[in-house]
Motif scaffolding. Structure first.
Motif, PDB file in Angstrom:
ATOM      1  N   TYR A   1       0.838  -1.205   0.000  1.00 31.97           N
ATOM      2  CA  TYR A   1       0.000   0.000   0.000  1.00 31.97           C
ATOM      3  C   TYR A   1       0.875   1.257   0.000  1.00 31.97           C
ATOM      4  CZ  TYR A   1      -2.967   3.729   1.721  1.00 31.97           C
ATOM      5  OH  TYR A   1      -3.598   4.926   1.868  1.00 31.97           O
ATOM      6  N   HIS A   2       1.917   1.267   0.832  1.00 30.88           N
ATOM      7  CA  HIS A   2       2.799   2.434   0.884  1.00 30.88           C
ATOM      8  C   HIS A   2       3.523   2.638  -0.446  1.00 30.88           C
ATOM      9  CE1 HIS A   2       2.062   3.391   5.016  1.00 30.88           C
ATOM     10  NE2 HIS A   2       2.410   2.175   5.433  1.00 30.88           N
ATOM     11  N   GLU A   3       3.913   1.561  -1.095  1.00 29.46           N
ATOM     12  CA  GLU A   3       4.561   1.682  -2.400  1.00 29.46           C
ATOM     13  C   GLU A   3       3.594   2.204  -3.459  1.00 29.46           C
ATOM     14  OE1 GLU A   3       7.749   1.319  -3.523  1.00 29.46           O
ATOM     15  OE2 GLU A   3       8.197   1.311  -1.384  1.00 29.46           O
ATOM     16  N   VAL A   4       2.342   1.785  -3.389  1.00 26.65           N
ATOM     17  CA  VAL A   4       1.349   2.276  -4.349  1.00 26.65           C
ATOM     18  C   VAL A   4       1.119   3.771  -4.144  1.00 26.65           C
ATOM     19  CG1 VAL A   4      -1.090   2.153  -4.985  1.00 26.65           C
ATOM     20  CG2 VAL A   4       0.226   0.058  -4.735  1.00 26.65           C
ATOM     21  N   VAL A   5       1.065   4.209  -2.887  1.00 32.29           N
ATOM     22  CA  VAL A   5       0.904   5.644  -2.608  1.00 32.29           C
ATOM     23  C   VAL A   5       2.095   6.418  -3.157  1.00 32.29           C
ATOM     24  CG1 VAL A   5       0.851   7.345  -0.760  1.00 32.29           C
ATOM     25  CG2 VAL A   5      -0.601   5.335  -0.628  1.00 32.29           C
ATOM     26  N   ARG A   6       3.304   5.893  -2.934  1.00 30.72           N
ATOM     27  CA  ARG A   6       4.502   6.558  -3.450  1.00 30.72           C
ATOM     28  C   ARG A   6       4.498   6.578  -4.971  1.00 30.72           C
ATOM     29  NH1 ARG A   6       9.575   5.622  -5.138  1.00 30.72           N
ATOM     30  NH2 ARG A   6       9.331   3.367  -5.146  1.00 30.72           N
ATOM     31  N   LEU A   7       4.040   5.496  -5.578  1.00 30.89           N
ATOM     32  CA  LEU A   7       3.958   5.437  -7.032  1.00 30.89           C
ATOM     33  C   LEU A   7       2.977   6.472  -7.573  1.00 30.89           C
ATOM     34  CD1 LEU A   7       4.725   3.995  -9.671  1.00 30.89           C
ATOM     35  CD2 LEU A   7       2.846   2.429  -9.236  1.00 30.89           C
ATOM     36  N   GLU A   8       1.873   6.674  -6.883  1.00 33.88           N
ATOM     37  CA  GLU A   8       0.915   7.697  -7.309  1.00 33.88           C
ATOM     38  C   GLU A   8       1.545   9.081  -7.257  1.00 33.88           C
ATOM     39  OE1 GLU A   8      -2.447   7.183  -4.763  1.00 33.88           O
ATOM     40  OE2 GLU A   8      -3.255   5.521  -5.929  1.00 33.88           O
ATOM     41  N   GLU A   9       2.342   9.353  -6.221  1.00 35.66           N
ATOM     42  CA  GLU A   9       3.005  10.653  -6.126  1.00 35.66           C
ATOM     43  C   GLU A   9       4.003  10.839  -7.259  1.00 35.66           C
ATOM     44  OE1 GLU A   9       4.732  10.536  -2.271  1.00 35.66           O
ATOM     45  OE2 GLU A   9       2.813  10.764  -1.222  1.00 35.66           O
ATOM     46  N   VAL A  10       4.763   9.798  -7.551  1.00 34.22           N
ATOM     47  CA  VAL A  10       5.739   9.873  -8.644  1.00 34.22           C
ATOM     48  C   VAL A  10       5.024  10.046  -9.979  1.00 34.22           C
ATOM     49  CG1 VAL A  10       7.479   8.549  -9.903  1.00 34.22           C
ATOM     50  CG2 VAL A  10       7.514   8.597  -7.411  1.00 34.22           C
TER      51      VAL A  10
END
Length: 102
Positions: free
Chosen positions: A33-42
């Motif tokens: 989940y945290h990686e998906v959130v970071r991916l959305e920001e990128v």
């Protein structure tokens, strides 16, 4: 009589194993989940950059003579910059070798 001891041990062992498996899956889910959130920001930052570049981008087949001249100038500037950096590296290397070998 032995089965009254073996079966509870097997059940408790299975429950302990299921607990550790569930905990591991939960931790992996949270990390995903945290990686998906970071991916959305990128992805949002990338979209901003691509939008900014798409405003100035011209397809090569639709380029005017001014666009071609601008591209040639940019290429020449980058090439000159690379040449200057290369010459500087070579000069530093020559100085190091001169100090070493006298």
């Amino acid at each position: 009589m032995i089965w009254w001891v073996v079966w509870p041990v097997l059940v408790v062992g299975t429950m302990v194993g299921a607990f550790f498996l569930g905990r591991s899956l939960w931790r992996k889910t949270v990390a995903l989940y945290h990686e998906v959130v970071r991916l959305e920001e990128v992805a949002a930052r990338l979209e901003v950059v691509l939008d900014a570049r798409s405003e100035t981008w011209v397809h090569p087949l639709a380029a005017t003579e001014a666009d071609l001249e601008r591209w040639r100038t940019e290429i020449a500037e980058r090439r000159a910059g690379r040449g200057a950096r290369r010459a500087e590296r070579h000069q530093r290397a020559y100085e190091r070798w001169s100090r070493w070998w006298g």
